[in-house]
Scaffold this motif. Structure first.
Motif, PDB file in Angstrom:
ATOM      1  N   GLU A 173       0.838  -1.203   0.000  1.00 49.68           N
ATOM      2  CA  GLU A 173       0.000   0.000   0.000  1.00 49.68           C
ATOM      3  C   GLU A 173       0.868   1.247   0.000  1.00 49.68           C
ATOM      4  OE1 GLU A 173      -3.043   0.159   2.923  1.00 49.68           O
ATOM      5  OE2 GLU A 173      -3.813  -1.848   2.471  1.00 49.68           O
ATOM      6  N   ASP A 174       1.944   1.224   0.780  1.00 47.76           N
ATOM      7  CA  ASP A 174       2.865   2.357   0.866  1.00 47.76           C
ATOM      8  C   ASP A 174       4.093   2.036   0.014  1.00 47.76           C
ATOM      9  OD1 ASP A 174       4.533   4.453   1.473  1.00 47.76           O
ATOM     10  OD2 ASP A 174       4.284   4.286   3.645  1.00 47.76           O
ATOM     11  N   LEU A 175       4.323   2.830  -1.011  1.00 47.47           N
ATOM     12  CA  LEU A 175       5.410   2.588  -1.953  1.00 47.47           C
ATOM     13  C   LEU A 175       6.708   3.288  -1.565  1.00 47.47           C
ATOM     14  CD1 LEU A 175       3.281   3.017  -5.196  1.00 47.47           C
ATOM     15  CD2 LEU A 175       4.198   0.869  -4.311  1.00 47.47           C
ATOM     16  N   HIS A 176       6.712   4.016  -0.474  1.00 49.30           N
ATOM     17  CA  HIS A 176       7.893   4.808  -0.122  1.00 49.30           C
ATOM     18  C   HIS A 176       9.110   3.931   0.189  1.00 49.30           C
ATOM     19  CE1 HIS A 176       4.855   8.022   0.431  1.00 49.30           C
ATOM     20  NE2 HIS A 176       5.853   8.795   0.039  1.00 49.30           N
ATOM     21  N   GLU A 177       8.888   2.777   0.826  1.00 52.35           N
ATOM     22  CA  GLU A 177      10.028   1.911   1.151  1.00 52.35           C
ATOM     23  C   GLU A 177      10.696   1.396  -0.116  1.00 52.35           C
ATOM     24  OE1 GLU A 177      11.118  -2.183   3.642  1.00 52.35           O
ATOM     25  OE2 GLU A 177       9.116  -1.282   3.805  1.00 52.35           O
ATOM     26  N   SER A 178       9.882   0.996  -1.096  1.00 56.17           N
ATOM     27  CA  SER A 178      10.445   0.519  -2.359  1.00 56.17           C
ATOM     28  C   SER A 178      11.161   1.645  -3.096  1.00 56.17           C
ATOM     29  CB  SER A 178       9.342  -0.064  -3.237  1.00 56.17           C
ATOM     30  OG  SER A 178       9.880  -0.587  -4.433  1.00 56.17           O
ATOM     31  N   ALA A 179      10.584   2.837  -3.078  1.00 57.53           N
ATOM     32  CA  ALA A 179      11.234   3.985  -3.720  1.00 57.53           C
ATOM     33  C   ALA A 179      12.584   4.273  -3.058  1.00 57.53           C
ATOM     34  CB  ALA A 179      10.328   5.208  -3.645  1.00 57.53           C
ATOM     35  N   ALA A 180      12.616   4.182  -1.733  1.00 52.30           N
ATOM     36  CA  ALA A 180      13.868   4.426  -1.000  1.00 52.30           C
ATOM     37  C   ALA A 180      14.909   3.366  -1.342  1.00 52.30           C
ATOM     38  CB  ALA A 180      13.602   4.453   0.499  1.00 52.30           C
ATOM     39  N   ASP A 181      14.453   2.112  -1.555  1.00 53.99           N
ATOM     40  CA  ASP A 181      15.379   1.045  -1.953  1.00 53.99           C
ATOM     41  C   ASP A 181      16.063   1.393  -3.277  1.00 53.99           C
ATOM     42  OD1 ASP A 181      14.922  -0.551   0.221  1.00 53.99           O
ATOM     43  OD2 ASP A 181      13.514  -1.894  -0.787  1.00 53.99           O
ATOM     44  N   HIS A 182      15.284   1.897  -4.224  1.00 53.73           N
ATOM     45  CA  HIS A 182      15.853   2.263  -5.525  1.00 53.73           C
ATOM     46  C   HIS A 182      16.773   3.480  -5.412  1.00 53.73           C
ATOM     47  CE1 HIS A 182      12.532  -0.328  -6.895  1.00 53.73           C
ATOM     48  NE2 HIS A 182      13.266  -0.519  -7.966  1.00 53.73           N
ATOM     49  N   ASP A 183      16.383   4.423  -4.563  1.00 52.95           N
ATOM     50  CA  ASP A 183      17.225   5.599  -4.337  1.00 52.95           C
ATOM     51  C   ASP A 183      18.574   5.171  -3.764  1.00 52.95           C
ATOM     52  OD1 ASP A 183      17.833   8.285  -4.339  1.00 52.95           O
ATOM     53  OD2 ASP A 183      16.848   8.702  -2.425  1.00 52.95           O
ATOM     54  N   ARG A 184      18.532   4.226  -2.827  1.00 52.73           N
ATOM     55  CA  ARG A 184      19.772   3.713  -2.206  1.00 52.73           C
ATOM     56  C   ARG A 184      20.603   2.942  -3.232  1.00 52.73           C
ATOM     57  NH1 ARG A 184      17.520   1.937   1.784  1.00 52.73           N
ATOM     58  NH2 ARG A 184      17.131  -0.239   1.260  1.00 52.73           N
ATOM     59  N   LEU A 185      19.933   2.144  -4.058  1.00 54.70           N
ATOM     60  CA  LEU A 185      20.665   1.386  -5.072  1.00 54.70           C
ATOM     61  C   LEU A 185      21.338   2.324  -6.067  1.00 54.70           C
ATOM     62  CD1 LEU A 185      21.513  -1.219  -6.436  1.00 54.70           C
ATOM     63  CD2 LEU A 185      19.271  -1.321  -7.551  1.00 54.70           C
ATOM     64  N   TYR A 186      20.626   3.366  -6.480  1.00 57.52           N
ATOM     65  CA  TYR A 186      21.232   4.340  -7.403  1.00 57.52           C
ATOM     66  C   TYR A 186      22.471   4.971  -6.765  1.00 57.52           C
ATOM     67  CZ  TYR A 186      22.045   8.573 -10.064  1.00 57.52           C
ATOM     68  OH  TYR A 186      22.646   9.567 -10.783  1.00 57.52           O
ATOM     69  N   ALA A 187      22.347   5.386  -5.508  1.00 61.89           N
ATOM     70  CA  ALA A 187      23.461   6.069  -4.835  1.00 61.89           C
ATOM     71  C   ALA A 187      24.675   5.164  -4.725  1.00 61.89           C
ATOM     72  CB  ALA A 187      23.014   6.540  -3.452  1.00 61.89           C
ATOM     73  N   VAL A 188      24.445   3.890  -4.374  1.00 61.30           N
ATOM     74  CA  VAL A 188      25.589   2.993  -4.183  1.00 61.30           C
ATOM     75  C   VAL A 188      26.204   2.612  -5.526  1.00 61.30           C
ATOM     76  CG1 VAL A 188      24.358   0.773  -4.151  1.00 61.30           C
ATOM     77  CG2 VAL A 188      26.398   1.073  -2.756  1.00 61.30           C
ATOM     78  N   MET A 189      25.413   2.552  -6.574  1.00 59.59           N
ATOM     79  CA  MET A 189      25.987   2.305  -7.906  1.00 59.59           C
ATOM     80  C   MET A 189      26.892   3.469  -8.319  1.00 59.59           C
ATOM     81  SD  MET A 189      23.214   0.349 -10.348  1.00 59.59           S
ATOM     82  CE  MET A 189      21.910   1.578 -10.195  1.00 59.59           C
TER      83      MET A 189
END
Length: 222
Positions: A173-189
């Motif tokens: 229902e809340d997509l913020h956790e998934s969005a944060a996962d992608h934000d973190r993946l982008y940063a670490v890449m």
């Protein structure tokens, strides 16, 4: 309900996409029987595009054809889900390692924009826009890898991965956790730490696999 398809695109692909979604969402159950005639009537097309769709779905192991009795839904098992996500993990880990060789900021911009769209979609609770941005983000990893055969393997299974993602996204229902996962993946890449990026990606895909497995378990108990 009768469904129509757009004549501008591949009819067989459109029909396959609709049936695939029904299977992955559980609207069609293992053992359910379809016929070319009923599908041609539903989609208002000749049997040629229906056969193209069934050939594709048979390749994906979602249906089995038993002549002359008809087309039977195989559906998804826990083993199918494990195989699909382990395949995706293998493909994407290789793509990630190659993508991280790219230092050109301009080539990374579409990835950053996809993350931004996910964050905005999460704020709106817009699952459809989130799905599109999520797929775009992962597609960019393959584009950055500069490996046409690897990108081709991703494209081959993309319809199935899309249907799985549609289910797992709508599980949240809340997509913020998934969005944060992608934000973190982008940063670490972008940090250049391959080991850390690999770990974040592995956790991300494992979480998606777990949600899909939970969905299948819930269907069995229903």
């Amino acid at each position: 309900m009768t469904r129509s398809v757009q004549r501008a695109a591949s009819l067989g692909q459109q029909i396959a996409d609709i049936i695939r979604q029904r299977i992955v969402r559980g609207e069609l159950q293992p053992g359910d029987r379809l016929t070319e005639e009923s599908l041609a009537d539903e989609f208002q097309v000749s049997r040629g595009p229906v056969r193209d769709a069934i050939t594709q779905l048979s390749f994906e192991k979602l249906v089995e054809v038993h002549k002359p009795r008809g087309i039977y839904i195989v559906g998804l098992t826990d083993d199918d889900v494990e195989q699909l996500y382990s395949l995706r993990a293998a493909l994407e880990q290789l793509a990630l390692q190659r993508a991280m060789r790219v230092s050109d900021d301009a080539r990374w911009r579409p990835s950053r924009e996809a993350v931004t769209r996910m964050l905005e979609a999460a704020d709106r609770g817009d699952h459809a826009d989130f799905l599109a941005a999520d797929l775009d983000f992962h597609a960019q990893i393959y584009a950055l890898a500069d490996h046409p055969r690897l990108e081709g393997a991703w494209s081959q299974y993309l319809p199935t991965f899309t249907s799985l993602l549609d289910v797992t996204i709508n599980h949240d229902e809340d997509l913020h956790e998934s969005a944060a996962d992608h934000d973190r993946l982008y940063a670490v890449m972008r940090s250049g730490d391959v080991a850390a990026a690999s770990s974040v990606l592995a956790q991300h895909l494992a979480g998606a696999e777990e949600r899909m497995t939970m969905e299948l378990a819930a269907r069995r108990e229903a």
